[in-house]
Design a protein around this motif. Structure first.
Motif, PDB file in Angstrom:
ATOM      1  N   ALA A 299       0.835  -1.200  -0.030  1.00  0.00           N
ATOM      2  CA  ALA A 299      -0.008  -0.069  -0.023  1.00  0.00           C
ATOM      3  C   ALA A 299       0.940   1.278  -0.087  1.00  0.00           C
ATOM      4  O   ALA A 299       1.414   1.668   1.124  1.00  0.00           O
ATOM      5  N   GLY A 300       1.233   1.781  -1.155  1.00  0.00           N
ATOM      6  CA  GLY A 300       2.223   2.926  -1.391  1.00  0.00           C
ATOM      7  C   GLY A 300       3.465   2.328  -0.998  1.00  0.00           C
ATOM      8  O   GLY A 300       3.994   1.284  -1.693  1.00  0.00           O
ATOM      9  N   PRO A 301       4.099   3.211  -0.226  1.00  0.00           N
ATOM     10  CA  PRO A 301       5.488   2.700   0.133  1.00  0.00           C
ATOM     11  C   PRO A 301       5.590   1.652   1.340  1.00  0.00           C
ATOM     12  O   PRO A 301       6.569   0.926   1.459  1.00  0.00           O
ATOM     13  N   GLN A 302       4.334   1.147   1.693  1.00  0.00           N
ATOM     14  CA  GLN A 302       4.751   0.081   2.897  1.00  0.00           C
ATOM     15  C   GLN A 302       4.348  -1.276   2.094  1.00  0.00           C
ATOM     16  O   GLN A 302       3.581  -1.406   1.494  1.00  0.00           O
ATOM     17  N   CYS A 303       5.195  -2.106   2.588  1.00  0.00           N
ATOM     18  CA  CYS A 303       5.178  -3.463   1.902  1.00  0.00           C
ATOM     19  C   CYS A 303       5.352  -4.516   3.088  1.00  0.00           C
ATOM     20  O   CYS A 303       6.276  -4.372   3.750  1.00  0.00           O
ATOM     21  N   LEU A 304       4.493  -5.417   3.135  1.00  0.00           N
ATOM     22  CA  LEU A 304       4.698  -6.656   3.975  1.00  0.00           C
ATOM     23  C   LEU A 304       4.513  -7.891   3.117  1.00  0.00           C
ATOM     24  O   LEU A 304       4.081  -8.018   2.079  1.00  0.00           O
ATOM     25  N   ARG A 305       5.347  -8.745   3.568  1.00  0.00           N
ATOM     26  CA  ARG A 305       5.587 -10.248   3.287  1.00  0.00           C
ATOM     27  C   ARG A 305       4.972 -11.371   4.073  1.00  0.00           C
ATOM     28  O   ARG A 305       5.407 -11.283   5.241  1.00  0.00           O
ATOM     29  N   SER A 306       4.344 -12.461   3.612  1.00  0.00           N
ATOM     30  CA  SER A 306       3.795 -13.342   4.706  1.00  0.00           C
ATOM     31  C   SER A 306       4.648 -14.329   4.653  1.00  0.00           C
ATOM     32  O   SER A 306       5.804 -14.389   3.893  1.00  0.00           O
ATOM     33  N   ARG A 307       4.367 -15.319   5.497  1.00  0.00           N
ATOM     34  CA  ARG A 307       5.286 -16.464   5.531  1.00  0.00           C
ATOM     35  C   ARG A 307       4.995 -17.580   4.352  1.00  0.00           C
ATOM     36  O   ARG A 307       3.702 -17.476   3.910  1.00  0.00           O
ATOM     37  N   PRO A 308       5.713 -18.428   4.160  1.00  0.00           N
ATOM     38  CA  PRO A 308       5.756 -19.409   3.220  1.00  0.00           C
ATOM     39  C   PRO A 308       3.943 -20.149   3.552  1.00  0.00           C
ATOM     40  O   PRO A 308       3.906 -20.511   4.362  1.00  0.00           O
ATOM     41  N   GLY A 309       3.215 -20.324   2.461  1.00  0.00           N
ATOM     42  CA  GLY A 309       2.038 -21.098   2.649  1.00  0.00           C
ATOM     43  C   GLY A 309       2.111 -22.563   2.896  1.00  0.00           C
ATOM     44  O   GLY A 309       3.144 -23.138   2.164  1.00  0.00           O
ATOM     45  N   ARG A 310       1.202 -23.102   3.346  1.00  0.00           N
ATOM     46  CA  ARG A 310       1.258 -24.648   3.736  1.00  0.00           C
ATOM     47  C   ARG A 310       0.177 -25.068   3.202  1.00  0.00           C
ATOM     48  O   ARG A 310      -0.801 -24.786   3.332  1.00  0.00           O
ATOM     49  N   ASP A 311       0.405 -26.239   2.295  1.00  0.00           N
ATOM     50  CA  ASP A 311      -0.710 -27.137   1.705  1.00  0.00           C
ATOM     51  C   ASP A 311      -1.383 -28.131   2.735  1.00  0.00           C
ATOM     52  O   ASP A 311      -0.909 -29.189   2.715  1.00  0.00           O
ATOM     53  N   VAL A 312      -2.322 -27.481   3.578  1.00  0.00           N
ATOM     54  CA  VAL A 312      -2.589 -28.438   4.649  1.00  0.00           C
ATOM     55  C   VAL A 312      -3.574 -29.565   4.132  1.00  0.00           C
ATOM     56  O   VAL A 312      -3.555 -30.714   4.581  1.00  0.00           O
ATOM     57  N   SER A 313      -4.662 -29.008   3.356  1.00  0.00           N
ATOM     58  CA  SER A 313      -5.444 -29.914   2.804  1.00  0.00           C
ATOM     59  C   SER A 313      -5.109 -31.048   1.651  1.00  0.00           C
ATOM     60  O   SER A 313      -5.584 -32.004   1.571  1.00  0.00           O
ATOM     61  N   GLY A 314      -3.736 -30.648   1.250  1.00  0.00           N
ATOM     62  CA  GLY A 314      -3.334 -31.705   0.043  1.00  0.00           C
ATOM     63  C   GLY A 314      -4.044 -31.553  -0.999  1.00  0.00           C
ATOM     64  O   GLY A 314      -3.634 -32.374  -2.067  1.00  0.00           O
ATOM     65  N   THR A 315      -4.703 -30.502  -1.488  1.00  0.00           N
ATOM     66  CA  THR A 315      -5.537 -30.353  -2.676  1.00  0.00           C
ATOM     67  C   THR A 315      -4.806 -29.346  -3.630  1.00  0.00           C
ATOM     68  O   THR A 315      -5.393 -28.639  -4.449  1.00  0.00           O
ATOM     69  N   GLY A 316      -3.259 -28.877  -3.199  1.00  0.00           N
ATOM     70  CA  GLY A 316      -2.861 -27.850  -3.930  1.00  0.00           C
ATOM     71  C   GLY A 316      -3.275 -26.399  -3.860  1.00  0.00           C
ATOM     72  O   GLY A 316      -3.186 -25.494  -4.511  1.00  0.00           O
ATOM     73  N   SER A 317      -3.907 -26.168  -2.496  1.00  0.00           N
ATOM     74  CA  SER A 317      -4.147 -24.780  -2.274  1.00  0.00           C
ATOM     75  C   SER A 317      -3.622 -24.541  -1.014  1.00  0.00           C
ATOM     76  O   SER A 317      -4.063 -24.852  -0.055  1.00  0.00           O
ATOM     77  N   PRO A 318      -2.580 -23.540  -1.055  1.00  0.00           N
ATOM     78  CA  PRO A 318      -1.677 -23.317  -0.091  1.00  0.00           C
ATOM     79  C   PRO A 318      -2.704 -22.457   0.943  1.00  0.00           C
ATOM     80  O   PRO A 318      -3.560 -21.749   0.614  1.00  0.00           O
ATOM     81  N   GLU A 319      -2.550 -22.459   2.400  1.00  0.00           N
ATOM     82  CA  GLU A 319      -3.089 -21.642   3.347  1.00  0.00           C
ATOM     83  C   GLU A 319      -2.087 -20.759   4.170  1.00  0.00           C
ATOM     84  O   GLU A 319      -1.098 -21.145   4.591  1.00  0.00           O
ATOM     85  N   TRP A 320      -2.690 -19.559   4.519  1.00  0.00           N
ATOM     86  CA  TRP A 320      -1.853 -18.736   5.440  1.00  0.00           C
ATOM     87  C   TRP A 320      -2.525 -18.440   6.684  1.00  0.00           C
ATOM     88  O   TRP A 320      -2.077 -18.568   7.751  1.00  0.00           O
ATOM     89  N   ASN A 321      -3.808 -17.974   6.753  1.00  0.00           N
ATOM     90  CA  ASN A 321      -4.810 -17.501   7.788  1.00  0.00           C
ATOM     91  C   ASN A 321      -3.854 -16.459   8.445  1.00  0.00           C
ATOM     92  O   ASN A 321      -3.668 -16.565   9.829  1.00  0.00           O
ATOM     93  N   GLN A 322      -3.288 -15.507   8.141  1.00  0.00           N
ATOM     94  CA  GLN A 322      -2.552 -14.391   8.475  1.00  0.00           C
ATOM     95  C   GLN A 322      -3.124 -12.997   8.412  1.00  0.00           C
ATOM     96  O   GLN A 322      -3.814 -12.846   7.388  1.00  0.00           O
TER      97      GLN A 322
END
Length: 889
Positions: free
Chosen positions: A177-200
């Motif tokens: 958002a403008g000059p401010q930038c954030l980066r999440s942790r690596p996603g985890r495929d908990v369900s095993g369906t190829g859909s990574p999750e963060w819940n962050q």
């Protein structure tokens, strides 16, 4: 939530029916656009240099400022390494700061986010009206939350999951958002369906709102930045909803991810975006732009462990196999009890004639904490003949099996415990006497109980924040609610270096009241941090103290196995009883720290405090007339020395418990908050206490001076009025008590105009910190000095102790002279005193008491022309009486 769109100022965008629509973005993210009849895509447009994020304005094409760039690692500050033991505990920037007194002010500029100016933090209280309800178990204010601090606007982004993207390792989400930038942790495929999750959840400072928000998904293992981009979506922040407490959480929605090619959808992302304040329930757990090191910078609430006093009454032992000591040496059998790091030993036993039974009847006290998973170890030792004790037997008892006692009326039954085989000399393991484990070596009679009727003191008695007993069944209902708003700090000194030369401070605040500890988030690299966090506590006794301290965070830079300690910046205490009910006090308090180089003002902390209580005069009277400590402290008191030892064990237990939290609250923080070193020797504290005593006695000195002026007739009119008042009180003695009470009432009313307007902070002048000498500071901070320095300090201590010894001798001599009046140590003086007493008794029986009182008072107030400048005969007689000083060696 409205469908995501991009809006760029001064860019005409034409859609159906004359509406304005933007062109797609080639090579970058672009959300799907929705028309009145469903989704639609405008025709592609290319810039002069190929596909790119081109937007056409009234004067031609223009580039979008928010570009999707590969994430760049942020440089970490290079903290200054702590010095060796005994070195200055603060960096050179602090040591170079000049000494400042507690009266020095720091101007508070208005914060860009809308903070208050210096007039807001003056000593005058700010009245905030409100209604309060009592539920029987709690007293809660009926008013809006976070009303003691400034509201800070944040853009909250909750990243849930992604679907439909290409398979990759370690995908992450980037929020800009403008000059401010954030980066999440690596996603985890908990369900095993190829859909990574963060819940962050991310919290982006929204002090200066940006027009758009970009959320993109990246491949963490891609060989190049161009291949790492997996898709993105843009939000128009003007359409983002605002969440006000106590609204529920905003539901997350699926949004399409636009890839590098025009109109290519690469997947979907589930997110929710809203605007809120620091009062949002997800704010403490959100990754904040003010505190990028999330592991050690988030706001947390801690709870002290539930502490018990464990009483071990050692009664007797039987069937002990104790060798007979040589002639002339008595039996010396003792019991040593260990609980974790605590240990205590009984006195010498009383042996029976057979030498196999021993009695002690002694109580040993320990501090136990829940969960009660420790083990009590009993060691019976023979210390008769050898330097090292011989172990006669041992036993172990789980603390969880010990009976809990609520008060003195509950009788705890004693039990016999079998002792297993001894281990020979010393406390080491092994079977040195050849006895197998489990071999019967006698039995020990004990009475064990967990005392729930005591309050386990972990704070200094004069700054205690809680007096409730351990057993919750004995708690009284709360009398009010204490609210603390930690607004911010200003003028903090640099505590570390960043980048080799730039000074930096990463400050956070800790507040402690009762069993609840709170820790604000760490605002990194700021000398004027703004926390604006508000916390509440239940108050069970208004005669308690709230402690607030500011620290510099060093643990967030510690590596694996690196134990770095947070530096203290300053501390403030607020006594709850000094706060008027239902009134908010906003003030700025100086942060003072005493260093080897002298007193330093580290900055100022801005607090807002309010004590909300619906109690009326009868409730206040009942609270103030009840005992301060639980009744067990008065029925079975604990000695002063034993209480201090138990307090040290309690501080260590609390520090170990909070160090296991995440993020940990360091032992240095706990010890500083609990004043663990308050009773260590210090010449400065001794001087401060002496001047405190002189200040207490100042009223008596002033009264004596006023009486002396009346006697000397320095103001004849005052002396005449005193004569008249004295005559009235003598003729009407029943007016003495009401007249004295009326005078005290008038004095109290007179001093009401000089009452403090706000809770006081730390006082450097009262602590003798502004006039302390360098040598005294070295003595206070040095644990083990050099031998020559130690000798000099010892000689100075002997001189000071000699003066105290002389004063104690003079006080004792005065009391012994009073005893000598009738003890006939001086027969002549005793004859004179007894004769005078007989004459006085006969005279008082014969004369009216009013005439005697008038004659005595007028004689005391006689004019100086009738006075003898030499001491009175009674004073001379008293000074000639003998004391016991001449009998001392």
């Amino acid at each position: 939530m409205q469908p995501p769109v991009i809006i760029v100022e001064d860019a005409p965008m034409h859609g159906p029916h004359g509406s304005m629509m933007p062109p797609p973005m080639h090579g970058h993210m672009m959300p799907p656009m929705h028309g009145p009849h469903g989704p639609m895509m405008p025709p592609p447009m290319h810039g002069p240099h190929g596909p790119g994020p081109m937007m056409h304005g009234p004067h031609g094409p223009m580039m979008m400022h928010a570009r999707m760039m590969p994430p760049q690692p942020e440089p970490e500050p290079e903290p200054e390494q702590p010095g060796p033991d005994g070195a200055e505990p603060y960096p050179p920037e602090v040591r170079k700061t000049r000494m400042a007194s507690s009266t020095e002010h720091v101007r508070i500029p208005r914060h860009p986010s809308g903070g208050f100016g210096p007039d807001y933090y003056t000593a005058s209280p700010r009245v905030i009206s409100g209604r309060f309800v009592s539920t029987g178990e709690a007293v809660e204010p009926v008013q809006s939350t976070y009303d003691l601090v400034e509201p800070m606007r944040y853009l909250f982004v909750r990243i849930v999951r992604v679907r439909g993207i290409r398979a990759c390792e370690g995908p992450y989400v980037k929020i800009q958002a403008g000059p401010q930038c954030l980066r999440s942790r690596p996603g985890r495929d908990v369900s095993g369906t190829g859909s990574p999750e963060w819940n962050q959840v991310f919290a982006v400072s929204h002090a200066k709102p940006e027009p758009t928000l970009e959320i993109s998904v990246w491949d963490g293992q891609a060989p190049s930045p161009a291949d790492a981009f997996l898709g993105g979506v843009c939000f128009d922040l003007s359409d983002v909803p605002v969440r006000d407490q106590p609204d529920g959480p905003l539901a997350a929605q699926w949004y399409r991810l636009e890839g590098g090619e025009p109109g290519m959808v690469t997947g979907d992302i589930m997110v929710s975006v809203w605007i809120g304040t620091q009062a949002d329930d997800v704010f403490p757990e959100a990754w904040n732009t003010d505190a990028p090191y999330a592991a050690y910078t988030r706001a947390k609430v801690y709870q002290s462990p539930k502490l018990w006093y464990l009483r071990a009454s050692v009664i007797e032992a039987q069937d002990l196999r104790v060798p007979t000591p040589p002639p002339g040496l008595p039996f010396d059998v003792r019991v040593k009890v260990q609980l974790g790091f605590q240990s205590a030993r009984t006195r010498r036993s009383v042996a029976s004639s057979s030498g196999s039974a021993f009695a002690w009847a002694e109580d040993l006290m320990f501090v136990a904490s829940e969960p009660l998973d420790d083990t009590l170890v009993l060691l019976v030792e023979d210390r008769s003949m050898i330097k090292e004790p011989a172990l006669l037997g041992h036993a172990t008892i789980p603390v969880s099996s010990v009976e809990q006692r609520l008060d003195e009326r509950q009788i705890v039954a004693s039990r016999w415990f079998n002792l297993e085989g001894g281990m020979g000399h010393g406390d080491g393991g092994g079977d040195q006497q050849g006895q197998p484990p489990g071999f019967y070596s006698g039995r020990l009679h004990l009475r064990l109980s967990l005392e729930g009727g005591y309050h386990v003191l972990d704070e200094a008695a004069h700054v205690c924040s809680d007096y409730r007993p351990t057993a919750k069944q004995l708690w009284k209902p709360p009398v009010g609610v204490l609210e603390l708003g930690i607004v911010g700090a200003c003028g903090l000194l640099p505590m570390k270096t960043k980048g080799g030369s730039k000074g930096s401070t990463d400050a956070y605040c800790v507040a402690k009241y009762g069993k609840k500890w709170v820790r604000t988030r760490t605002v990194t690299d700021s000398f004027n941090p703004r926390w604006n966090e508000q916390y509440t506590w239940q108050v069970y006794d208004p005669c308690t103290v709230l402690t607030v301290a500011v620290f510099d965070n060093w643990r967030m830079f510690a590596g694996a196995g690196d134990d770095r300690q947070d530096y203290r910046i300053g501390k403030v205490r607020v006594r709850v009883s000094t706060l008027e009910s239902n009134r908010a006090y906003t003030a700025s308090y100086p942060l003072l720290v005493l260093l080897r180089s002298g007193l330093k003002k580290m900055g100022e902390v801005q607090l807002a405090v309010r004590f909300s209580s619906p109690a009326h005069l009868p409730d206040t009277w009942a609270t103030y007339t009840s005992p301060l400590l639980p009744r067990m402290h008065y029925l079975r008191p604990i000695g002063v020395a034993q209480q201090e030892a138990l307090r040290g064990a309690a501080v260590r237990t609390v520090a170990a418990w909070l160090a296991r939290s995440e993020p940990p609250l360091g032992p240095e923080v706990v010890r500083y908050m609990l004043d663990a070193d308050a009773h260590t020797w210090s010449v400065r504290r001794a001087k401060a206490n002496w001047f405190r005593i002189m200040g207490v006695l100042a009223w008596a000195v002033g009264l004596e001076r006023w009486l002396n002026g009346v006697r000397r007739w320095r103001n004849p009119s005052t002396t005449v009025l005193v004569h008249v008042l004295y005559l009235v009180l003598v003729w009407y003695p029943e007016l003495v008590v009401p007249t004295a009470s009326l005078y005290v009432f008038l004095i109290g009313v007179w001093y009401y105009r000089f009452r403090p307007r706000a809770p006081a902070g730390m006082d450097a002048r009262l602590s003798q910190a502004d006039t302390v000498e360098g040598d005294e500071l070295e003595e206070e901070f040095d644990a083990v000095p050099a031998p020559d320095v130690l000798r000099l300090r010892y000689e100075r201590l002997r001189t000071l102790a000699g003066r105290v010894q002389r004063v104690m001798g003079d006080v004792a001599a005065q009391g012994e002279r009073l005893q000598a009046l009738v003890s006939w140590r001086d027969p002549r003086a005793s004859r004179i005193f007894v004769g005078v007493c007989l004459a006085v008794a006969v005279a008082l029986y014969a004369m009216p008491p009013k005439m005697v009182a008038v004659a005595s008072g007028f004689y005391y107030l006689r004019h100086p022309m009738f006075r003898d400048p030499m001491p009175a005969a009674s004073v001379n007689f008293f000074r000639r009486l003998p004391s016991l000083s001449d009998r001392m060696l």
